[in-house]
Structures are given as structure tokens and as C-alpha cells.
Design a protein around this motif. Structure first.
Motif, PDB file in Angstrom:
ATOM      1  N   VAL A  37       0.808  -1.202   0.114  1.00 22.73           N
ATOM      2  CA  VAL A  37       0.063  -0.026  -0.170  1.00 22.73           C
ATOM      3  C   VAL A  37       0.862   1.331  -0.047  1.00 22.73           C
ATOM      4  O   VAL A  37       1.734   1.607   1.168  1.00 22.73           O
ATOM      5  N   THR A  38       0.869   1.884  -1.207  1.00 25.16           N
ATOM      6  CA  THR A  38       1.914   2.976  -1.120  1.00 25.16           C
ATOM      7  C   THR A  38       1.301   4.316  -1.321  1.00 25.16           C
ATOM      8  O   THR A  38       0.384   4.523  -2.006  1.00 25.16           O
ATOM      9  N   GLN A  39       1.917   5.384  -0.695  1.00 27.55           N
ATOM     10  CA  GLN A  39       1.298   6.808  -0.700  1.00 27.55           C
ATOM     11  C   GLN A  39       1.732   7.345  -1.801  1.00 27.55           C
ATOM     12  O   GLN A  39       1.722   8.683  -2.057  1.00 27.55           O
ATOM     13  N   ASN A  40       3.042   6.775  -2.121  1.00 22.33           N
ATOM     14  CA  ASN A  40       3.655   7.450  -3.518  1.00 22.33           C
ATOM     15  C   ASN A  40       2.970   7.393  -4.692  1.00 22.33           C
ATOM     16  O   ASN A  40       2.469   6.333  -5.110  1.00 22.33           O
ATOM     17  N   VAL A  41       3.111   8.352  -5.632  1.00 20.02           N
ATOM     18  CA  VAL A  41       2.649   8.376  -6.760  1.00 20.02           C
ATOM     19  C   VAL A  41       3.493   8.353  -8.005  1.00 20.02           C
ATOM     20  O   VAL A  41       3.073   8.490  -9.118  1.00 20.02           O
ATOM     21  N   ASP A  42       4.846   8.055  -7.745  1.00 23.04           N
ATOM     22  CA  ASP A  42       5.780   8.097  -8.843  1.00 23.04           C
ATOM     23  C   ASP A  42       5.968   6.777  -9.511  1.00 23.04           C
ATOM     24  O   ASP A  42       6.808   6.721 -10.585  1.00 23.04           O
TER      25      ASP A  42
END
Length: 296
Positions: free
Chosen positions: A108-113
Motif C-alpha cells: 500500500v503506497t502513498q507514493n505517486v511516482d
């Protein structure tokens, strides 16, 4: 290994349902700025204040210039060693080398990259992985959940149409505005205004488009699915986040509440470290490969 590392490895080995909660620190070594923790400034402006619907409604030109910068940094970046270790955890035949009882894995990643997706795609493109997957089958289904959206998505403000577009720049006006600055920390000495008609437009209806990311005050994606994953997880790795943004900041506690273990990996200490079962301070791109040499 240290006693703490051995204890963590033992707990991880017996885990059945593993979830990773990732934040900006995961991608820092890849050259993605951590605006919240790393100074938080862009052209002398508070970067987090630009990531809101209100900021876009007030000045879409400025917000699009900010996201043009973020898109450019992401396009230049490559996954680092921490991304690679996590990517291998998405593949059952790799994960079971360190967690033989594992039945599920999710990031679960909060990163958008999109670097976690790139790392997994690169892994699956390797000849040895193709042979392995052909006989053993697959990655864990839908193992990566990008709860804050994707930096390359362009979303219509009128009809809602959304598509990935990695064109750089998205429109000539953004490229021209970018070229007018000597550097990205220009102390706000000038304001380049781009007329709304020259900003990115929807490919379906022609209306003004916006970055397809989740801004402060907006609802993250995949919340129901994430809640189900967290509910059954018995091991949670918190990687590269100070756990200050809800709801992601609550997930580790919720895993512990039903008896699961939590391990924190972060460069700087966090006030929530004392609540974790295991804490590893330092760059995650160094610590994760050292803890999981089988996946390095």
C-alpha cells in the motif's frame, strides 16, 4: 545480524499475510523529493499547500507548473534497492524464501511516482523470472495499491475522463515556463502565468485537466480493499513514512490491535517508533537488502 534483526526475521518467517505501508522515504534515494520531510519548499512556496483542490481552483497555472516539476523528477528516476526487494516480495516464489508460510502480500503506497510498479515490471521482464513464473505461476494478484493516485495520470475536471500520459512536457506552455527559471528554488522572484486555455486539456472533451493524484482533503483510492488487507495482516512493514497522514497513519496500529507485528524502517526517528515491535533506523535502500539478502 543483530539480535533485533534476527527476531524480526523469525517473526517475518512465520507471517502469513504481509502488508507494506510505504511513503516518500522509499523513493528518496531514487531522487524523488520528500516535500513533507525534506524542506517542503518549491520556488520558495510550501509544496504541500499546492497539493489541494483549493490551490488548483485558485491558480491552476501554478499548480500545473509544480506538478510538471514532479512529473519531470519521476520520469528521471529509477527504482532503488528497496523497491527491488519489495518487488520480489510480490512474487510468491521469491517471498517464500524468507516467509515460507506467506499466503498473501500487498504494498500500500502513498507514493505517486510509479517506481514500485516499474521495479516489479522490470523483475518480471528478466529471463530467469519468466522461466520461473511460467512453471510456478504469477505474482500475488493486485499486490500494489497506489492509494494517492499516479503522477502521470491526467484527469478531466469536467467529465472525469482519466488517462496515463508520460509526455514531457504535457503542453508547450509548461515547458516554456519551466525553461524560464534558472533553478527550482528561485525564491519566487517571478510568477509565470499560463492562460487556462494553454494548460493541459482533457483528451475526451477538451475541458481543463488536472493531475490525477489525490490531494489533501480528497478521498484516497482503494480504501475498502486496503481495510480488508489490513484487517487480516499479521505482519506490517512501515517503510519511509513518518505516519502523519490519515488514513495510512492508522494502519500499523490496526494490525497490532488484532495481534500482528509491526516493523518500522525510516531514516529519521518518528514519534510512533516506540509503538512498533521492531524499528530499523537508516536508509531503507540499505537496510532492506541487508535484512533480506535472499531478495537482494
Amino acid at each position: 545480524m543483530s539480535d533485533a534483526a534476527d527476531a524480526f526475521r523469525d517473526a517475518f518467517q512465520n507471517s502469513k499475510h504481509i502488508v507494506v505501508i510505504a511513503g516518500a522515504g522509499l523513493s528518496a534515494a531514487s531522487g524523488i523529493p520528500t516535500f513533507r520531510d525534506g524542506g517542503g519548499m518549491w520556488r520558495s512556496l510550501e509544496a504541500t499547500a499546492l497539493a489541494t483542490p483549493e490551490a488548483f481552483n485558485k491558480n491552476p497555472s501554478l499548480v500545473w507548473q509544480f506538478y510538471h516539476y514532479r512529473r519531470t523528477k519521476a520520469l528521471e528516476a529509477k527504482p532503488n534497492a528497496a523497491h527491488d526487494v519489495i518487488a520480489k516480495m510480490s512474487v510468491p516464489t521469491y517471498l517464500r524464501k524468507v516467509a515460507p508460510a506467506a499466503q498473501s502480500f500487498h504494498l500500500v503506497t502513498q507514493n505517486v511516482d510509479r517506481l514500485s510498479v516499474s521495479a516489479l515490471n522490470a523483475l518480471l521482464a528478466r529471463p530467469d523470472s519468466q522461466a520461473e513464473l511460467a512453471t510456478k505461476h504469477t505474482v500475488f494478484r493486485d499486490s500494489i495499491l497506489e492509494m494517492h493516485g499516479r503522477i502521470y495520470d491526467v484527469k478531466c475536471t469536467a467529465c472525469g475522463f482519466c488517462e496515463e500520459d508520460r509526455t514531457d512536457p504535457l503542453c508547450p506552455a509548461l515547458g516554456a515556463a519551466d525553461a524560464s527559471f534558472n533553478n527550482y528554488h528561485d525564491a519566487g522572484s517571478k510568477d509565470v502565468h499560463i492562460p487556462e486555455n494553454d494548460l493541459p486539456r482533457c483528451a475526451a472533451c477538451g475541458a481543463l485537466a488536472r493531475p490525477g493524484v489525490v490531494w489533501f482533503g480528497e478521498k484516497p483510492y482503494h480504501l475498502d480493499e486496503i481495510n480488508s488487507i489490513v484487517y487480516k495482516a499479521d505482519m506490517c512493514l512501515v517503510i519511509g513514512t513518518s505516519s502523519t497522514v490519515r488514513p495510512a497513519s492508522t494502519y500499523a496500529y490496526r494490525v497490532q490491535r488484532h495481534g500482528g507485528k509491526v516493523a518500522v524502517f525510516n531514516l529519521a526517528p518518528s514519534e510512533k517508533d516506540e509503538q512498533a515491535d521492531f524499528v530499523f533506523s537508516g536508509p531503507c535502500e540499505t537496510i532492506l537488502p541487508s535484512l533480506f539478502p535472499e531478495l537482494a
